[in-house]
Scaffold this active site. Structure first.
Site, mmCIF file in Angstrom:
data_model
loop_
_atom_site.group_PDB
_atom_site.id
_atom_site.type_symbol
_atom_site.label_atom_id
_atom_site.label_comp_id
_atom_site.label_asym_id
_atom_site.label_seq_id
_atom_site.Cartn_x
_atom_site.Cartn_y
_atom_site.Cartn_z
ATOM 1 C CB SER A 1 10.157 22.968 -68.880
ATOM 2 O OG SER A 1 9.117 22.141 -68.446
ATOM 3 C CE LYS B 1 10.668 18.556 -69.756
ATOM 4 N NZ LYS B 1 10.777 19.777 -69.070
#
Length: 145
Positions: free
Chosen positions: A37, A83
């Site tokens: 990710s 993130k």
């Protein structure tokens, strides 16, 4: 070893473990971040990341767009994820990364942020679970190895 020596050793061990727990929960944490990710910022293989825990807890407005953070996954609080912040409270963001004219838009509510991985095709992020409450933020990543 006498009982008194064993008790002293056990007490020291407990004190040390408590100190480590306080440090990693409230000052800084070292975590492994892995998966696709955050490619190309991080490799898909495990990366060691250092996160500082003070500013997200004491002064959440210090978090900025572009910061990489670790937080508890909103759908599974036992999992910590890493993130990038893309939007702050009051911002409007397109759920579709291409942002076409008909793309759904979300206004980020107070006390929440919008996070996405740097590799959106391989990231489970706010596009799936919506804005993330700032209370779930654990740390702001300051270094990686």
């Amino acid at each position: 070893m006498s009982f008194k020596t064993a008790a002293r050793y056990t007490l020291r061990t407990i004190q040390t473990l408590c100190g480590v727990a306080v440090f990693t929960n409230y000052v800084a944490e070292i975590r492994l971040s892995y998966g696709p990710s955050m490619v190309p910022t991080f490799s898909a293989s495990p990366n060691l990341v250092l996160g500082e825990c003070i500013s997200p807890r004491l002064n959440p407005p210090n978090l900025r767009r572009g910061d990489i953070i670790t937080f508890l996954k909103p759908t599974q609080h036992s999992v910590s994820v890493c993130k990038r912040i893309l939007a702050m409270p009051g911002d409007t963001i397109s759920v579709d990364p291409l942002g076409g004219p008909g793309a759904p838009r979300v206004v980020i509510p107070a006390g929440h942020i919008w996070v996405q991985g740097d590799n959106p095709d391989h990231s489970l992020d706010s596009r799936a679970y919506g804005p993330v409450p700032m209370g779930l933020v654990k740390s702001r990543v300051v270094a990686r190895a």
